[in-house]
Design a protein around this motif. Structure first.
Motif, short mmCIF file in Angstrom:
data_model
loop_
_atom_site.label_atom_id
_atom_site.label_comp_id
_atom_site.label_asym_id
_atom_site.label_seq_id
_atom_site.Cartn_x
_atom_site.Cartn_y
_atom_site.Cartn_z
N THR A 29 0.92 -1.35 -0.07
CA THR A 29 0.01 -0.01 0.01
C THR A 29 0.82 1.29 -0.04
OG1 THR A 29 -0.19 -0.08 2.45
CG2 THR A 29 -2.21 -1.03 1.02
N SER B 147 1.45 2.19 -3.71
CA SER B 147 0.24 1.92 -4.48
C SER B 147 0.48 3.07 -5.77
CB SER B 147 -1.07 2.20 -3.68
OG SER B 147 -1.19 3.31 -3.17
N GLY C 299 -2.59 -4.57 -12.20
CA GLY C 299 -2.05 -4.70 -10.96
C GLY C 299 -0.56 -5.65 -10.83
#
Length: 109
Positions: free
Chosen positions: A59, A62, A100
């Motif tokens: 995260t 990201s 992703g």
């Protein structure tokens, strides 16, 4: 150890790991670089972004991963983009795809 020294050590550790896996590899320098290493063998070319963290969470990275995914979408070339995270003396490796980052299995570099 400062963050920059930790990252530098992780980059050299990644270079050694790539060499043991049969890749030729070069470190990329400069403040505005997208990647830290370019590696190649007879089968593929890989661009690697190397980061360090105290946790295995992506995260924190990201925005950077979104930027790399966009690059895969807008510049479809025959290279792999990988994101390696060094945490607690262990690697977490991801292949960056258009949607992703997907974990890479151990030994399938």
């Amino acid at each position: 150890m400062s963050d920059s020294l930790t990252l530098r050590a992780a980059i050299y550790h990644a270079l050694a790991r790539l060499s043991l896996s049969g890749y030729q590899a070069e470190r990329i320098c400069g403040k505005t670089r997208l990647f830290d290493i370019i590696a190649w063998n007879k089968e593929r070319i890989v661009f690697l972004a190397i980061r360090t963290s105290r946790t295995r969470s992506l995260t924190r990275f990201s925005e950077e991963l979104i930027s790399l995914c966009r690059m895969v979408n807008t510049h479809p070339v025959q290279v792999q983009i990988q994101f390696w995270l060094y945490c607690n003396a262990e690697w977490s490796q991801y292949q960056v795809l258009s949607g992703g980052a997907m974990p890479i299995r151990e030994g399938s570099l």
